[in-house]
Scaffold this active site. Structure first.
Site, short mmCIF file in Angstrom:
data_model
loop_
_atom_site.label_atom_id
_atom_site.label_comp_id
_atom_site.label_asym_id
_atom_site.label_seq_id
_atom_site.Cartn_x
_atom_site.Cartn_y
_atom_site.Cartn_z
N ARG A 1 23.77 37.55 41.32
CA ARG A 1 25.16 37.79 41.71
C ARG A 1 25.59 36.66 42.63
NH1 ARG A 1 28.49 43.15 42.57
NH2 ARG A 1 30.49 42.18 43.04
N ARG B 1 43.26 46.17 38.49
CA ARG B 1 43.87 45.00 39.17
C ARG B 1 45.33 44.87 38.72
NH1 ARG B 1 39.35 40.33 40.10
NH2 ARG B 1 37.80 41.74 40.97
N ASP C 1 30.89 36.46 40.46
CA ASP C 1 31.82 36.91 41.50
C ASP C 1 32.31 35.72 42.34
OD1 ASP C 1 33.29 38.65 42.99
OD2 ASP C 1 31.60 39.57 44.03
N GLY D 1 38.30 34.70 42.75
CA GLY D 1 39.51 34.88 43.55
C GLY D 1 39.43 34.10 44.85
N HIS E 1 39.76 32.09 37.99
CA HIS E 1 39.17 32.62 36.76
C HIS E 1 39.03 31.51 35.71
CE1 HIS E 1 39.21 36.55 38.40
NE2 HIS E 1 40.52 36.74 38.36
N TRP F 1 40.51 46.99 35.14
CA TRP F 1 41.84 47.36 34.65
C TRP F 1 42.76 47.75 35.81
CZ3 TRP F 1 42.71 45.93 29.88
CH2 TRP F 1 41.75 46.05 28.89
N GLU G 1 14.55 41.66 38.74
CA GLU G 1 14.49 40.98 40.04
C GLU G 1 15.93 40.61 40.42
OE1 GLU G 1 11.85 40.39 42.01
OE2 GLU G 1 10.63 41.54 40.59
N LEU H 1 20.10 30.88 21.71
CA LEU H 1 20.42 31.73 22.87
C LEU H 1 21.23 32.92 22.37
CD1 LEU H 1 20.67 31.97 26.09
CD2 LEU H 1 22.92 30.92 25.81
N ASP I 1 36.48 48.86 35.67
CA ASP I 1 37.32 49.05 36.86
C ASP I 1 38.30 47.89 37.08
OD1 ASP I 1 36.26 51.54 37.57
OD2 ASP I 1 34.52 50.58 38.50
C1 FPP Z 1 35.00 38.41 39.78
O1 FPP Z 1 35.59 37.56 40.72
C2 FPP Z 1 35.25 37.88 38.44
C3 FPP Z 1 35.93 38.54 37.47
C4 FPP Z 1 36.49 39.88 37.68
C5 FPP Z 1 36.21 37.93 36.15
C6 FPP Z 1 35.14 37.04 35.60
C7 FPP Z 1 35.81 36.10 34.68
C8 FPP Z 1 35.44 34.82 34.47
C9 FPP Z 1 34.25 34.22 35.05
C10 FPP Z 1 36.26 33.90 33.64
C11 FPP Z 1 36.50 34.32 32.27
C12 FPP Z 1 35.27 34.62 31.50
C13 FPP Z 1 35.12 34.31 30.21
C14 FPP Z 1 33.93 34.77 29.49
C15 FPP Z 1 36.11 33.52 29.48
P1 FPP Z 1 36.74 38.14 41.64
O2 FPP Z 1 38.03 37.92 40.97
O3 FPP Z 1 36.46 39.56 41.99
O4 FPP Z 1 36.59 37.22 42.90
P2 FPP Z 1 36.85 37.63 44.43
O5 FPP Z 1 35.81 38.67 44.77
O6 FPP Z 1 36.63 36.34 45.14
O7 FPP Z 1 38.25 38.13 44.52
#
Ligand code: FPP
Length: 242
Positions: free
Chosen positions: A182, A68, A17, A20, A34, A66, A201, A128, A64
């Site tokens: 997280r 966005r 997370d 953004g 991203h 989708w 954990e 892995l 969820d």
């Molecule tokens: C949440 O951050 C992240 C996502 C919804 C997408 C996760 C994607 C990646 C880490 C990159 C692509 C992954 C691969 C495997 C190629 P957010 O956008 O909700 O961040 P925010 O809470 O700061 O807005």
């Protein structure tokens, strides 16, 4: 369900997370976050085996997500597709077995083809197991598994887990989660591996996912290894007999 921690090897899940916020904090479009997040995925995969992690499940796209704006969804799908082809050679060479969990019926058909190909090509990897959760919803999977079970002539609750793994395209032998990380300071589960996290954990860090690196992962594993896991008993379970 017994945990892989019994062999000293861990199943670690990460809710990645903060992409953004990483981008907007720098005046960049969210997709730049991203993109940077994909680099953190690479760093984490590289660091995991040396930390005793045998299975790494990363939440890449929730059911969820989708909801966005379309350009962000498209951008994330492009990134995912890029990842599957760009990292292919290295994943094979490094012995990483790749598994994509989640629904496949809503993904672009050629992404599904690439997933199937990469899963086949990496099936023998032992360094892995990298599981990327894409179009993933734990509630959806649980509901599907329960529905399948209820249709059986003689429903056997012991088959539930098997059904759950099957509907989410997971291999059957994957154990429960030991550690759930997280990033970005948020502290919630967001419909990620709800069943498999029963005794996980939890570890929260303020680090935004694009900044997450090997020392961050090592710190999380170190905190985990110092925790007492009792699984409902009175004494900590360090080495569970199999
Ligand atoms: C949440 O951050 C992240 C996502 C919804 C997408 C996760 C994607 C990646 C880490 C990159 C692509 C992954 C691969 C495997 C190629 P957010 O956008 O909700 O961040 P925010 O809470 O700061 O807005």
């Amino acid at each position: 369900m017994q945990s892989s921690v019994t062999k000293g090897l861990l199943h670690v899940g990460v809710i990645m997370d903060g992409n953004g916020r990483w981008a907007t904090g720098r005046g960049l479009p969210r997709l730049a976050g991203h993109r940077q997040g994909a680099k953190a995925v690479r760093r984490t995969v590289e660091a995991a085996p040396d930390l005793g992690i045998s299975i790494l499940t990363l939440f890449a796209f929730s059911a969820d997500n989708w909801l966005r704006p379309a350009p962000e969804v498209e951008g994330l799908m492009d990134l995912f597709e890029e990842f599957l082809s760009r990292e292919r050679r290295e994943l094979i060479d490094k012995g990483v077995r790749v598994e994509i969990i989640g629904r496949r019926d809503r993904l672009r058909p050629h992404i599904v083809n690439r997933i199937e190909r990469l899963e086949l090509e990496t099936a023998e990897g032992t360094a892995l197991c990298l599981r990327l959760a894409v179009d993933y919803s734990a509630r959806w999977a649980i509901t599907q598994a329960a529905t399948t079970l209820s249709r059986m002539a003689s429903p056997d609750p012991l088959l539930f887990r098997e059904q759950l793994q099957r509907v989410q395209h997971s291999s059957p032998q994957v154990p429960d989660l030991d550690l759930l990380i997280r990033t970005s300071g948020e502290q919630r589960l967001s419909d990620f591996l709800l069943w498999e996290s029963a005794y996980a954990e939890l570890y929260f860090t303020d680090t935004l996912w694009p900044d997450f690196d090997a020392p961050d992962l090592a710190r999380a594993v170190d905190v985990f290894r110092r925790r007492d896991r009792r699984f409902g008993r009175l004494q900590a379970i360090r080495e569970m007999a199999s």
